[in-house]
Design a protein around this motif. Structure first.
Motif, PDB file in Angstrom:
ATOM      1  N   THR A  20     -12.946   5.328   3.450  1.00 47.62           N
ATOM      2  CA  THR A  20     -12.236   6.465   4.051  1.00 47.62           C
ATOM      3  C   THR A  20     -12.990   6.987   5.274  1.00 47.62           C
ATOM      4  O   THR A  20     -12.398   7.202   6.343  1.00 47.62           O
ATOM      5  N   LYS A  21     -14.291   7.181   5.119  1.00 51.18           N
ATOM      6  CA  LYS A  21     -15.084   7.767   6.204  1.00 51.18           C
ATOM      7  C   LYS A  21     -15.105   6.863   7.440  1.00 51.18           C
ATOM      8  O   LYS A  21     -15.035   7.333   8.573  1.00 51.18           O
ATOM      9  N   ALA A  22     -15.222   5.561   7.215  1.00 48.26           N
ATOM     10  CA  ALA A  22     -15.319   4.631   8.346  1.00 48.26           C
ATOM     11  C   ALA A  22     -13.975   4.450   9.040  1.00 48.26           C
ATOM     12  O   ALA A  22     -13.876   4.527  10.267  1.00 48.26           O
ATOM     13  N   LEU A  23     -12.916   4.242   8.251  1.00 50.29           N
ATOM     14  CA  LEU A  23     -11.607   3.996   8.876  1.00 50.29           C
ATOM     15  C   LEU A  23     -11.078   5.252   9.572  1.00 50.29           C
ATOM     16  O   LEU A  23     -10.365   5.153  10.565  1.00 50.29           O
ATOM     17  N   ALA A  24     -11.451   6.424   9.053  1.00 53.33           N
ATOM     18  CA  ALA A  24     -11.032   7.682   9.703  1.00 53.33           C
ATOM     19  C   ALA A  24     -11.528   7.703  11.148  1.00 53.33           C
ATOM     20  O   ALA A  24     -10.802   8.108  12.063  1.00 53.33           O
ATOM     21  N   GLN A  25     -12.751   7.271  11.368  1.00 60.80           N
ATOM     22  CA  GLN A  25     -13.317   7.294  12.722  1.00 60.80           C
ATOM     23  C   GLN A  25     -12.600   6.298  13.629  1.00 60.80           C
ATOM     24  O   GLN A  25     -12.402   6.546  14.809  1.00 60.80           O
ATOM     25  N   GLU A  26     -12.188   5.154  13.046  1.00 57.90           N
ATOM     26  CA  GLU A  26     -11.498   4.142  13.858  1.00 57.90           C
ATOM     27  C   GLU A  26     -10.091   4.580  14.250  1.00 57.90           C
ATOM     28  O   GLU A  26      -9.606   4.246  15.324  1.00 57.90           O
ATOM     29  N   GLY A  27      -9.429   5.315  13.342  1.00 58.69           N
ATOM     30  CA  GLY A  27      -8.012   5.627  13.576  1.00 58.69           C
ATOM     31  C   GLY A  27      -7.764   6.923  14.318  1.00 58.69           C
ATOM     32  O   GLY A  27      -6.658   7.151  14.823  1.00 58.69           O
ATOM     33  N   ALA A  66      -8.361   8.394  17.166  1.00 55.38           N
ATOM     34  CA  ALA A  66      -7.823   8.436  18.533  1.00 55.38           C
ATOM     35  C   ALA A  66      -6.404   7.880  18.615  1.00 55.38           C
ATOM     36  O   ALA A  66      -5.720   8.044  19.617  1.00 55.38           O
ATOM     37  N   LYS A  67      -5.977   7.221  17.554  1.00 53.89           N
ATOM     38  CA  LYS A  67      -4.628   6.622  17.533  1.00 53.89           C
ATOM     39  C   LYS A  67      -3.666   7.397  16.643  1.00 53.89           C
ATOM     40  O   LYS A  67      -2.602   6.896  16.265  1.00 53.89           O
ATOM     41  N   GLY A  68      -4.073   8.607  16.229  1.00 51.31           N
ATOM     42  CA  GLY A  68      -3.177   9.432  15.412  1.00 51.31           C
ATOM     43  C   GLY A  68      -3.118   9.025  13.948  1.00 51.31           C
ATOM     44  O   GLY A  68      -2.210   9.430  13.223  1.00 51.31           O
ATOM     45  N   VAL A  69      -4.070   8.221  13.519  1.00 45.91           N
ATOM     46  CA  VAL A  69      -4.076   7.767  12.122  1.00 45.91           C
ATOM     47  C   VAL A  69      -5.201   8.493  11.382  1.00 45.91           C
ATOM     48  O   VAL A  69      -6.377   8.351  11.740  1.00 45.91           O
ATOM     49  N   THR A  70      -4.850   9.294  10.382  1.00 42.04           N
ATOM     50  CA  THR A  70      -5.884   9.951   9.586  1.00 42.04           C
ATOM     51  C   THR A  70      -6.046   9.236   8.250  1.00 42.04           C
ATOM     52  O   THR A  70      -5.102   8.653   7.707  1.00 42.04           O
ATOM     53  N   VAL A  71      -7.278   9.268   7.763  1.00 37.96           N
ATOM     54  CA  VAL A  71      -7.610   8.613   6.492  1.00 37.96           C
ATOM     55  C   VAL A  71      -8.434   9.601   5.680  1.00 37.96           C
ATOM     56  O   VAL A  71      -9.542   9.977   6.080  1.00 37.96           O
ATOM     57  N   ASN A  72      -7.873  10.042   4.590  1.00 36.82           N
ATOM     58  CA  ASN A  72      -8.563  11.006   3.733  1.00 36.82           C
ATOM     59  C   ASN A  72      -8.574  10.516   2.300  1.00 36.82           C
ATOM     60  O   ASN A  72      -7.939   9.501   1.965  1.00 36.82           O
ATOM     61  N   CYS A  73      -9.287  11.242   1.488  1.00 36.80           N
ATOM     62  CA  CYS A  73      -9.514  10.794   0.118  1.00 36.80           C
ATOM     63  C   CYS A  73      -9.354  11.987  -0.832  1.00 36.80           C
ATOM     64  O   CYS A  73      -9.696  13.115  -0.473  1.00 36.80           O
ATOM     65  N   VAL A  74      -8.838  11.726  -2.008  1.00 38.04           N
ATOM     66  CA  VAL A  74      -8.812  12.734  -3.071  1.00 38.04           C
ATOM     67  C   VAL A  74      -9.624  12.175  -4.229  1.00 38.04           C
ATOM     68  O   VAL A  74      -9.447  11.014  -4.612  1.00 38.04           O
ATOM     69  N   ALA A  75     -10.522  12.998  -4.743  1.00 38.50           N
ATOM     70  CA  ALA A  75     -11.358  12.570  -5.873  1.00 38.50           C
ATOM     71  C   ALA A  75     -11.004  13.418  -7.103  1.00 38.50           C
ATOM     72  O   ALA A  75     -11.541  14.516  -7.273  1.00 38.50           O
ATOM     73  N   PRO A  76     -10.079  12.923  -7.920  1.00 40.49           N
ATOM     74  CA  PRO A  76      -9.691  13.713  -9.097  1.00 40.49           C
ATOM     75  C   PRO A  76     -10.757  13.668 -10.184  1.00 40.49           C
ATOM     76  O   PRO A  76     -11.486  12.676 -10.332  1.00 40.49           O
ATOM     77  N   GLY A  77     -10.812  14.762 -10.933  1.00 35.71           N
ATOM     78  CA  GLY A  77     -11.539  14.734 -12.196  1.00 35.71           C
ATOM     79  C   GLY A  77     -10.625  14.142 -13.257  1.00 35.71           C
ATOM     80  O   GLY A  77      -9.743  13.340 -12.948  1.00 35.71           O
ATOM     81  N   TYR A  78     -10.803  14.568 -14.488  1.00 34.36           N
ATOM     82  CA  TYR A  78     -10.022  13.969 -15.579  1.00 34.36           C
ATOM     83  C   TYR A  78      -8.606  14.561 -15.612  1.00 34.36           C
ATOM     84  O   TYR A  78      -8.426  15.768 -15.771  1.00 34.36           O
TER      85      TYR A  78
END
Ligand code: NDP
Length: 240
Positions: free
Chosen positions: A158-165, A167-179
């Motif tokens: 998520t962290k790496a692809l977010a930086q690549e995308g 400038a092109k309008g592509v966001t990459v985020n993550c959700v870390a659920p508990g139980y």
């Protein structure tokens, strides 16, 4: 025109709640599943959401399926990488199959499903990718070295692809659920589940809909939330 969203593992559990929330927010949704035809058929009958059977661990199958979805529904603007499995066991007893299958379905799948759609998102100047990690990718968990490694990898992806995308309008985020109260958690041994519940300060398991709301928030963001991991676990683990 309505935007098209694909949810992997979107026919059951957390993924089903995400598929429904996206539909209700106005997206045309394609929900992937792996093998449970009965659950997928029931899901489509109940929700009207189209389901697509393919193995997220198989790159060729994912490429073909994403092409089919785009032909049937339109260009994919939103991808939720949600499908996941567990194959728990102490590391000193873990088989190579237990290791490889969890890494394959929970981590390789992010390459397999994202790679076929990323160029279209970049060319159109818009994309929203949300990856589902886990509390156990943040803190590690006894008996889940395979799963914890895969889910930590999801955060790095998520962290790496977010930086690549960005400038092109592509966001990459993550959700870390508990139980969360899904079949994956119900499958736990009752003693282990009782211990988990006792360790959650808010005193209950989460609901799939609570994760779905967070996914919608990230998908609908204007683009400045990018590369983040949203922790949702009833204060069980406060990630730094
Ligand atoms: P479920 O077991 O309830 O559902 C899993 C979904 O993934 C199903 O739709 C299943 O399809 C699909 N799937 C499994 N393997 C594959 C595959 N190889 N190819 C395509 N689809 C596949 O899981 P949850 O809803 O509990 O979990 C969803 C995600 O959230 C997972 O990534 C999980 O690791 C993560 N998570 C879950 C937590 C929880 O407490 N439940 C906590 C933290 C993270 P089919 O119906 O065909 O089997």
């Amino acid at each position: 025109m309505k935007k098209v969203a694909v949810v992997t593992g979107g026919s059951r559990g957390i993924g089903a709640a995400i598929s429904i929330a996206l539909r209700d927010a106005g997206y045309v949704v394609g929900a992937n599943y792996g093998g449970n035809n009965q659950a997928a058929e029931a899901f489509t009958a109940q929700t009207g959401i189209a389901t697509y059977k393919f193995d997220v661990g198989d790159y060729e199958a994912c490429t073909k399926a994403m092409g089919r979805i785009e032909a049937e529904l339109g260009p994919i603007s939103v991808l939720i990488n949600n499908a996941g499995i567990t194959k728990d066991g102490f590391f000193h007893k873990m088989s190579a199959e237990q290791w490889r299958s969890v890494i394959n379905v929970d981590l390789d799948s992010l390459f397999n499903c994202t790679r076929p759609v990323i160029n279209g998102m970049r060319e159109r100047g818009f994309g929203r990718i949300v990856n589902i990690s886990s509390i156990n990718g943040q803190k590690g968990q006894i008996g889940q070295v395979n799963y914890s490694a895969a889910k930590a990898g999801v955060i790095g992806f998520t962290k790496a692809l977010a930086q690549e995308g960005a400038a092109k309008g592509v966001t990459v985020n993550c959700v870390a659920p508990g139980y969360i109260a899904t079949e994956m958690v119900s499958a736990m041994h009752s003693d282990a589940l009782a211990k988990v519940k006792a360790s959650i300060p808010c005193g209950r398991l989460g609901e799939s809909e609570e994760i779905a709301r967070a996914v919608i928030f990230l998908v609908e963001d204007q683009g400045f939330i990018n590369g983040s991991t949203l922790t949702i676990n009833g204060a069980q683990f406060i990630a730094g």
